[in-house]
Design an enzyme around this catalytic site. Structure first.
Site, PDB file in Angstrom:
ATOM      1  N   ARG A  69       0.914  -1.244  -0.135  1.00 62.30           N
ATOM      2  CA  ARG A  69      -0.169  -0.036   0.010  1.00 62.30           C
ATOM      3  C   ARG A  69       0.921   1.234  -0.205  1.00 62.30           C
ATOM      4  NH1 ARG A  69      -1.234   2.524   5.014  1.00 62.30           N
ATOM      5  NH2 ARG A  69      -3.630   2.592   4.890  1.00 62.30           N
TER       6      ARG A  69
ATOM      7  N   ASP B  40      11.755   5.949   5.840  1.00 67.87           N
ATOM      8  CA  ASP B  40      12.208   4.716   5.362  1.00 67.87           C
ATOM      9  C   ASP B  40      13.503   4.658   4.322  1.00 67.87           C
ATOM     10  OD1 ASP B  40       9.352   4.945   5.930  1.00 67.87           O
ATOM     11  OD2 ASP B  40       9.213   2.738   5.128  1.00 67.87           O
TER      12      ASP B  40
ATOM     13  N   GLN C  54       8.787  13.616   8.663  1.00 65.20           N
ATOM     14  CA  GLN C  54       8.882  12.346   9.458  1.00 65.20           C
ATOM     15  C   GLN C  54      10.376  12.506   9.978  1.00 65.20           C
ATOM     16  OE1 GLN C  54       8.728   8.718   6.792  1.00 65.20           O
ATOM     17  NE2 GLN C  54       6.814   8.246   7.879  1.00 65.20           N
TER      18      GLN C  54
ATOM     19  N   ARG D  99      -6.387  12.730   8.558  1.00 68.71           N
ATOM     20  CA  ARG D  99      -5.335  12.355   7.696  1.00 68.71           C
ATOM     21  C   ARG D  99      -6.194  12.046   6.455  1.00 68.71           C
ATOM     22  NH1 ARG D  99      -2.675   7.665  10.220  1.00 68.71           N
ATOM     23  NH2 ARG D  99      -4.692   7.698  11.118  1.00 68.71           N
ATOM     24  N   PRO D 100      -5.929  12.772   5.262  1.00 67.03           N
ATOM     25  CA  PRO D 100      -6.614  12.037   4.040  1.00 67.03           C
ATOM     26  C   PRO D 100      -6.342  10.681   3.886  1.00 67.03           C
ATOM     27  CG  PRO D 100      -5.737  14.201   3.439  1.00 67.03           C
ATOM     28  CD  PRO D 100      -5.235  13.762   4.931  1.00 67.03           C
ATOM     29  N   GLU D 101      -5.488  10.058   4.137  1.00 66.68           N
ATOM     30  CA  GLU D 101      -5.230   8.570   3.991  1.00 66.68           C
ATOM     31  C   GLU D 101      -5.844   7.748   4.858  1.00 66.68           C
ATOM     32  OE1 GLU D 101      -3.074  10.495   5.320  1.00 66.68           O
ATOM     33  OE2 GLU D 101      -1.579   9.586   6.512  1.00 66.68           O
TER      34      GLU D 101
ATOM     35  N   GLY E  26       6.934   9.050  12.759  1.00 63.26           N
ATOM     36  CA  GLY E  26       7.198   7.532  12.277  1.00 63.26           C
ATOM     37  C   GLY E  26       6.781   6.258  13.096  1.00 63.26           C
TER      38      GLY E  26
ATOM     39  N   ASP F 116       3.482   5.755  14.071  1.00 63.05           N
ATOM     40  CA  ASP F 116       2.078   5.794  14.337  1.00 63.05           C
ATOM     41  C   ASP F 116       1.763   4.280  14.164  1.00 63.05           C
ATOM     42  OD1 ASP F 116       3.500   6.088  11.825  1.00 63.05           O
ATOM     43  OD2 ASP F 116       1.693   6.621  10.771  1.00 63.05           O
TER      44      ASP F 116
ATOM     45  N   GLU G  53       7.139  -5.618   6.519  1.00 63.83           N
ATOM     46  CA  GLU G  53       7.289  -4.355   7.121  1.00 63.83           C
ATOM     47  C   GLU G  53       7.687  -4.366   8.658  1.00 63.83           C
ATOM     48  OE1 GLU G  53       3.660  -2.657   7.752  1.00 63.83           O
ATOM     49  OE2 GLU G  53       4.257  -0.665   7.573  1.00 63.83           O
TER      50      GLU G  53
ATOM     51  N   GLU H   8      -3.581   0.191  12.080  1.00 66.50           N
ATOM     52  CA  GLU H   8      -4.708   0.653  11.498  1.00 66.50           C
ATOM     53  C   GLU H   8      -4.702  -0.098   9.963  1.00 66.50           C
ATOM     54  OE1 GLU H   8      -4.633   5.015  11.456  1.00 66.50           O
ATOM     55  OE2 GLU H   8      -3.528   4.946   9.495  1.00 66.50           O
TER      56      GLU H   8
HETATM   57  O1  LIG Z   1       6.546   2.376   5.839  1.00 70.57           O
HETATM   58  C1  LIG Z   1       5.895   3.502   5.456  1.00 70.57           C
HETATM   59  C2  LIG Z   1       5.345   4.306   6.914  1.00 70.57           C
HETATM   60  O2  LIG Z   1       4.381   3.283   7.081  1.00 70.57           O
HETATM   61  C3  LIG Z   1       3.669   3.763   8.334  1.00 70.57           C
HETATM   62  O3  LIG Z   1       3.082   5.008   8.529  1.00 70.57           O
HETATM   63  C4  LIG Z   1       2.389   5.451   6.983  1.00 70.57           C
HETATM   64  O4  LIG Z   1       1.206   4.995   7.069  1.00 70.57           O
HETATM   65  C5  LIG Z   1       0.172   5.892   7.733  1.00 70.57           C
HETATM   66  C6  LIG Z   1      -1.220   5.367   7.506  1.00 70.57           C
HETATM   67  O5  LIG Z   1      -1.567   5.236   6.155  1.00 70.57           O
HETATM   68  C7  LIG Z   1       0.320   7.232   7.753  1.00 70.57           C
HETATM   69  O6  LIG Z   1      -0.673   7.944   8.385  1.00 70.57           O
HETATM   70  C8  LIG Z   1       1.735   7.734   8.035  1.00 70.57           C
HETATM   71  O7  LIG Z   1       1.981   9.138   7.708  1.00 70.57           O
HETATM   72  C9  LIG Z   1       2.645   6.985   6.998  1.00 70.57           C
HETATM   73  O8  LIG Z   1       4.033   7.226   7.194  1.00 70.57           O
HETATM   74  C10 LIG Z   1       4.897   3.750   9.545  1.00 70.57           C
HETATM   75  O9  LIG Z   1       4.360   3.970  10.832  1.00 70.57           O
HETATM   76  C11 LIG Z   1       5.810   4.722   8.922  1.00 70.57           C
HETATM   77  O10 LIG Z   1       6.646   4.537  10.133  1.00 70.57           O
HETATM   78  C12 LIG Z   1       6.556   4.223   7.783  1.00 70.57           C
HETATM   79  O11 LIG Z   1       7.304   5.375   7.487  1.00 70.57           O
END
Ligand SMILES: OC[C@H]1O[C@H](O[C@H]2O[C@H](CO)[C@@H](O)[C@H](O)[C@H]2O)[C@H](O)[C@@H](O)[C@@H]1O
Length: 560
Positions: free
Chosen positions: A162, A170, A217, A268-270, A302, A304, A512, A527
């Site tokens: 995704r 990352d 981040q 958050r839009p996503e 990071g 989350d 991951e 989530e």
């Molecule tokens: O590996 C990519 C990132 O994945 C997680 O966070 C991401 O997903 C969240 C939900 O869609 C989004 O809100 C967040 O901003 C994204 O970075 C993970 O927790 C991150 O550490 C990681 O960079």
């Protein structure tokens, strides 16, 4: 790190159009939830959809309005609507299956990996760069208003599944892996893309999407540039900002430290449908906005999500991230200050070099005065009062240190791994005490270092272990004169390599995150569904295999 004048230079018209598309996609997201129900629903998919080539936003909005008038749109009606007006999520990225600097087995690749099984797997992991390398389609730069994906000049490596776009922190571990894979040009492209984001938005975004322009981040751009420079001798340029909090210690000295702080107070839009669901139990608009602000600030960290940021680990609405001074964030910024001092000296700019060298010394003192806890022999996050706006000077209070154990309490060890020749961040005696504290913390588990000790169901908590956390702590322990610390570093790396290998053999994928309670288990919680690919996991495996090798006789599978 966090935005100050987000998108100030991005162009107002462009920004308005980006927001209009995002607003439409968020309405599509809500409607899809109504049609499909919450089971297996991923809200991010909808905000990643580009407009179909023969569709306009106006026509897509009008057709959506008709769907919204239906009492309950069916799955078929929703699918038909989406395929009529939108292209596939991710189709605006072009796969680069043959990056020009990719070789199936580069010369000098992992010379110390002797075991046949370990070497075959390392070559598989190395080959995954082909599956994860992308270029943003030229269509995005030509018509940015039709995409939430942001145009970038060079190649990127995406985490996977995704996560279809490049991510900030990352990328550090992706780059570490690319350097092992001798893919120097791809590594430089990633860093230059992030520099491009700095030039356009004033900071590196959380990820390269229009919905990530409200936050950053963990700030690791200078670390990327430093490691690329060490591997290739090439230098790139960069810039970064911080969000300041002032604390007065018991000797009357005022220290400056940093916190996460997103410029956003909406869902958050996503993940809008999820955020709105949590916010529904809050009554006032003000309380909802504060909650959304904390959610976005947590995404900036990071981590989350995690009990680390919550007053009550069972209640997401108690997120308090922007009132916490995090140990790891301040470690990253201190490293950035040292990196800038190093590069400025290299190009002969002694004024800048001295300025950043002084800043790094001041932050070193601040970390030791405010965050260090000599009873626990760990660095602890510091919680500020939540009823103030963080503008004044706070008096340091011992009870404001959060005594809960997290892997981040040991991340400052990483500072010892870099800048040979400089004064060590942690002296040998202290490193041994911190190592003992880690050994008795409960974080060391059969398959690596746990993120915390609380099993909350959040993904940045127990029993999950994450590649970056293993890597920073291992590197910190390794650059020590203590044979015991170096042995512990190798032991942690061995557990981590074995669990990644066993899970790869069982599932055919790199994950991951991993469940560190048992060898060979991937992680869960959080989530979204567990993802594979996976950029930073691949990078850390290649880095560990390069560092420690893998002798012929060493078992690589889980030992029973
Ligand atoms: O590996 C990519 C990132 O994945 C997680 O966070 C991401 O997903 C969240 C939900 O869609 C989004 O809100 C967040 O901003 C994204 O970075 C993970 O927790 C991150 O550490 C990681 O960079």
């Amino acid at each position: 790190m966090a935005p100050t004048a987000a998108a100030a230079d991005a162009g107002d018209g462009e920004e308005e159009q980006a927001q209009a598309l995002l607003a439409l996609l968020q309405r599509v997201q809500s409607e899809a939830l109504r049609a499909l129900g919450p089971h297996d629903f991923d809200p991010k998919l909808y905000v990643d959809l580009p407009l179909a080539t023969d569709a306009t936003a106006a026509a897509a909005a009008a057709a959506l309005a008709s769907l919204m008038r239906l009492p309950a749109p069916s799955r078929g009606e929703m699918d038909a609507y989406i395929s009529r007006y939108f292209a596939q999520a991710g189709s605006d990225l072009v796969a680069v299956a043959d990056p020009p600097d990719f070789e199936p087995e580069p010369r000098g690749f992992l010379p110390r990996v002797e075991s046949g099984a370990a070497r075959a797997w390392a070559l598989d992991v190395h080959a995954l760069w082909r599956a994860l390398t992308r270029r943003v389609s030229p269509a995005v730069a030509a018509r940015p208003e039709r995409h939430t994906l942001l145009p970038l000049p060079g190649r990127v490596v995406v985490p996977g599944s995704r996560f279809r776009e490049v991510y900030y922190w990352d990328s550090y571990w992706v780059i570490r892996g690319l350097l092992v894979s001798k893919m120097y040009e791809t590594a430089k492209d990633i860093a230059l893309n992030l520099v491009y984001l700095v030039e356009k938005y004033g900071f590196v975004l959380n990820g390269a999407r229009s919905y990530y322009t409200n936050r950053s981040q963990p700030p690791l751009l200078s670390s990327m540039i430093f490691d690329i420079y060490m591997a290739t001798g090439d230098m790139l340029s960069f810039h970064a900002e911080v969000h300041n909090v002032r604390i007065m210690d018991n000797h009357g000295r005022v220290h400056n430290l940093s916190r996460y702080q997103a410029m956003w107070n909406k869902p958050r839009p996503e993940s809008a449908t999820i955020d709105e669901e949590f916010a529904s139990k809050l009554t006032s608009t003000g309380a909802k906005e504060k909650f959304y602000h904390q959610v976005a600030s947590t995404a900036e960290s990071g981590w989350d999500f995690s009990s680390r940021w919550m007053r009550d680990s069972t209640d997401m609405t108690t997120l308090t991230t922007s009132y916490i001074i995090p140990v790891d964030l301040n470690t990253f910024i201190l490293k950035m200050e040292r990196d800038i001092a190093f590069f400025a000296k290299l190009i002969g700019d002694m004024t800048i070099s001295e300025r950043f060298s002084e800043a790094s010394k001041a932050r070193h003192n601040a970390i030791e005065s405010v965050l260090w806890n000599s009873d626990m022999e760990q660095w602890l996050d510091y919680w500020l009062p939540t009823d103030e706006n963080c503008q004044g000077v706070y008096q340091w209070k011992p009870n404001s240190q959060n005594r809960v154990i997290f892997a981040s309490n040991f991340v400052p060890l990483w500072l010892n791994a870099h800048h040979a020749g400089l004064e060590r961040f942690v002296d040998e005696a202290k490193l041994v005490r911190v190592m003992r504290s880690l050994q008795k913390s409960g974080l060391l588990q059969p398959a690596g270092i746990a993120t915390s000790l609380s099993n909350t169901g959040q993904q940045w908590d127990f029993p999950n272990g994450w590649a970056p956390l293993q890597h920073m702590i291992v590197e910190g322990l390794l650059r020590s004169d203590s044979a015991e610390a170096r042995k512990l570093a190798e032991d942690i790396a061995t557990r981590w390599v074995r669990t990644n290998y066993a899970a790869y053999k069982a599932t055919g994928a790199m994950h991951e995150k991993y469940d560190v309670e048992a060898c060979g288990k991937s992680g869960g919680g959080g989530e979204y569904k567990p993802q594979t690919g996976f950029g930073w996991s691949n990078g850390v495996i290649l880095s560990f295999l390069e560092e420690f090798g893998w002798p012929q006789e060493k078992e690589i599978g889980c030992s029973s």
